[in-house]
Design a protein around this motif. Structure first.
Motif, PDB file in Angstrom:
ATOM      1  N   LEU A   9       0.817  -1.199   0.000  1.00 37.90           N
ATOM      2  CA  LEU A   9       0.000   0.000   0.000  1.00 37.90           C
ATOM      3  C   LEU A   9       0.856   1.255   0.000  1.00 37.90           C
ATOM      4  O   LEU A   9       0.516   2.251  -0.605  1.00 37.90           O
ATOM      5  N   ALA A  10       1.988   1.218   0.705  1.00 36.92           N
ATOM      6  CA  ALA A  10       2.811   2.399   0.874  1.00 36.92           C
ATOM      7  C   ALA A  10       3.815   2.577  -0.254  1.00 36.92           C
ATOM      8  O   ALA A  10       4.312   3.673  -0.473  1.00 36.92           O
ATOM      9  N   ALA A  11       4.129   1.509  -0.991  1.00 38.56           N
ATOM     10  CA  ALA A  11       5.221   1.567  -1.957  1.00 38.56           C
ATOM     11  C   ALA A  11       4.854   2.332  -3.221  1.00 38.56           C
ATOM     12  O   ALA A  11       5.708   2.951  -3.827  1.00 38.56           O
ATOM     13  N   GLU A  12       3.606   2.275  -3.667  1.00 39.84           N
ATOM     14  CA  GLU A  12       3.232   2.917  -4.921  1.00 39.84           C
ATOM     15  C   GLU A  12       2.886   4.380  -4.714  1.00 39.84           C
ATOM     16  O   GLU A  12       2.181   4.751  -3.789  1.00 39.84           O
ATOM     17  N   LYS A  13       3.402   5.216  -5.608  1.00 36.94           N
ATOM     18  CA  LYS A  13       3.113   6.648  -5.571  1.00 36.94           C
ATOM     19  C   LYS A  13       2.794   7.103  -6.986  1.00 36.94           C
ATOM     20  O   LYS A  13       3.506   6.749  -7.932  1.00 36.94           O
ATOM     21  N   CYS A  14       1.726   7.873  -7.144  1.00 35.40           N
ATOM     22  CA  CYS A  14       1.282   8.287  -8.469  1.00 35.40           C
ATOM     23  C   CYS A  14       1.340   9.801  -8.630  1.00 35.40           C
ATOM     24  O   CYS A  14       1.278  10.546  -7.652  1.00 35.40           O
ATOM     25  N   TYR A  15       1.443  10.215  -9.876  1.00 36.04           N
ATOM     26  CA  TYR A  15       1.496  11.643 -10.202  1.00 36.04           C
ATOM     27  C   TYR A  15       0.611  11.884 -11.412  1.00 36.04           C
ATOM     28  O   TYR A  15       0.722  11.183 -12.426  1.00 36.04           O
ATOM     29  N   VAL A  36      13.307   1.926  -8.856  1.00 37.60           N
ATOM     30  CA  VAL A  36      11.962   1.426  -8.522  1.00 37.60           C
ATOM     31  C   VAL A  36      11.758   0.024  -9.072  1.00 37.60           C
ATOM     32  O   VAL A  36      12.525  -0.462  -9.908  1.00 37.60           O
ATOM     33  N   ARG A  37      10.665  -0.602  -8.600  1.00 35.19           N
ATOM     34  CA  ARG A  37      10.307  -1.942  -9.085  1.00 35.19           C
ATOM     35  C   ARG A  37       9.408  -1.882 -10.309  1.00 35.19           C
ATOM     36  O   ARG A  37       9.407  -2.805 -11.120  1.00 35.19           O
ATOM     37  N   SER A  38       8.617  -0.792 -10.434  1.00 31.08           N
ATOM     38  CA  SER A  38       7.738  -0.697 -11.591  1.00 31.08           C
ATOM     39  C   SER A  38       7.409   0.750 -11.917  1.00 31.08           C
ATOM     40  O   SER A  38       7.456   1.628 -11.049  1.00 31.08           O
ATOM     41  N   VAL A  62       1.027   8.676 -13.942  1.00 37.62           N
ATOM     42  CA  VAL A  62       2.250   7.876 -13.866  1.00 37.62           C
ATOM     43  C   VAL A  62       2.444   7.397 -12.420  1.00 37.62           C
ATOM     44  O   VAL A  62       2.462   8.202 -11.500  1.00 37.62           O
ATOM     45  N   CYS A  63       2.575   6.094 -12.250  1.00 37.48           N
ATOM     46  CA  CYS A  63       2.741   5.514 -10.920  1.00 37.48           C
ATOM     47  C   CYS A  63       4.059   4.743 -10.846  1.00 37.48           C
ATOM     48  O   CYS A  63       4.415   4.045 -11.798  1.00 37.48           O
ATOM     49  N   ILE A  64       4.757   4.894  -9.730  1.00 36.36           N
ATOM     50  CA  ILE A  64       5.971   4.129  -9.499  1.00 36.36           C
ATOM     51  C   ILE A  64       5.791   3.291  -8.234  1.00 36.36           C
ATOM     52  O   ILE A  64       5.058   3.655  -7.329  1.00 36.36           O
ATOM     53  N   GLU A  65       6.436   2.155  -8.220  1.00 33.78           N
ATOM     54  CA  GLU A  65       6.415   1.275  -7.051  1.00 33.78           C
ATOM     55  C   GLU A  65       7.839   1.026  -6.612  1.00 33.78           C
ATOM     56  O   GLU A  65       8.655   0.544  -7.391  1.00 33.78           O
ATOM     57  N   ARG A  66       8.139   1.390  -5.386  1.00 33.02           N
ATOM     58  CA  ARG A  66       9.507   1.254  -4.886  1.00 33.02           C
ATOM     59  C   ARG A  66       9.755  -0.147  -4.375  1.00 33.02           C
ATOM     60  O   ARG A  66       8.851  -0.876  -4.054  1.00 33.02           O
TER      61      ARG A  66
END
Length: 201
Positions: free
Chosen positions: A21-27, A103-105, A197-201
Motif C-alpha cells: 500500500l505504501a510503496a506505490e506513488k502516483c502523479y 523502482v520496481r515498476s 504515472v505511478c511508481i512502485e519502490r
C-alpha cells in the motif's frame, strides 16, 4: 489476547499489506502550470522524479521536424489517455521518466496514434535498452528487456481504440522489474498522451 501476540499479529499484517500500500506513488500532472509546453532536451521536475523531453528516434537518428513548433510535450486539458484532466500531449518527441530512486515498476495511462496504416515508428527504452517497432504499443506486451545484463524488466501493454471513429488507442502501459530495478523508462511516438504515472519502490 496477550499484548505480545497482538504485536506479532500487527507486524505480520504490516508485512503482508503495509509495503504494497505504501510503496506505490502516483502523479497526475495537475500541479504543473496550465498550458505548460516544453521542447526537446528540457527537464521537468515532478513529485516522483523528473520528466525529460528527448528526441524521437527514427531509423537510429534523432527526428527533427521541419517545423520546430510541432515537436513538444505539452500539458493539455483533456483525458484521452483515460486519466483525470489535465494530461501530457507529446508530438514527435520521446518522454523519459526518471524516478527519484530506483523502482520496481513504472505504470501509466497511455494513448497514441499508430497511424491509418498502423506503421508509425515508436519505441520503448528501459535502463538504456531500446526496442523499436511500428504501430501499436501492444507489440511490447510480454517483452523482457535487459537480457545479458544485471537487470531484467518485463513490459505490459493493454491498449484498445478510444472510440469507433478514433485513431487513438488508449490503455495502460507498464514496466515491472524482475531483477535489479528500474532507473528510467522512455517512450517515443509521433503522437501520444500520458497521465497518472505511478511508481512502485
Amino acid at each position: 489476547m496477550h499484548r505480545t501476540s497482538l504485536l506479532s499479529l500487527a507486524a505480520a499484517l504490516a508485512l503482508i499489506h503495509g509495503p504494497a500500500l505504501a510503496a506505490e506513488k502516483c502523479y497526475d500532472f495537475s500541479k504543473l502550470a496550465a498550458d505548460s509546453s516544453w521542447g526537446v532536451n528540457i527537464d521537468v521536475p515532478i513529485d516522483i522524479g523528473t520528466v525529460r523531453i528527448r528526441p524521437l528516434i527514427v531509423n537510429g537518428q534523432p527526428f527533427v521536424a521541419a517545423n520546430a513548433d510541432r515537436q513538444f510535450l505539452r500539458l493539455q486539458d483533456q483525458q484521452i489517455a483515460g486519466g483525470q484532466r489535465p494530461e501530457l500531449h507529446g508530438s514527435q518527441v520521446a518522454m523519459q521518466i526518471v524516478p527519484s530512486e530506483r523502482v520496481r515498476s513504472v505504470r501509466m495511462k497511455f494513448a497514441h496514434q499508430p497511424g491509418p496504416d498502423g506503421k508509425r515508428p515508436s519505441f520503448i527504452e528501459v535502463n538504456g535498452e531500446k526496442h523499436d517497432f511500428e504501430g501499436l504499443f501492444s507489440k511490447v506486451n510480454g517483452r523482457t528487456m535487459g537480457q545479458g545484463t544485471s537487470w531484467r524488466a518485463e513490459a505490459k501493454a493493454e491498449l484498445v481504440p478510444s472510440g469507433a471513429d478514433s485513431l487513438w488507442h488508449a490503455g495502460t502501459l507498464a514496466v515491472r522489474s524482475t531483477q535489479g530495478g528500474i532507473d528510467q523508462v522512455t517512450i517515443g511516438a509521433q503522437v501520444f498522451r500520458v497521465d497518472n504515472v505511478c511508481i512502485e519502490r
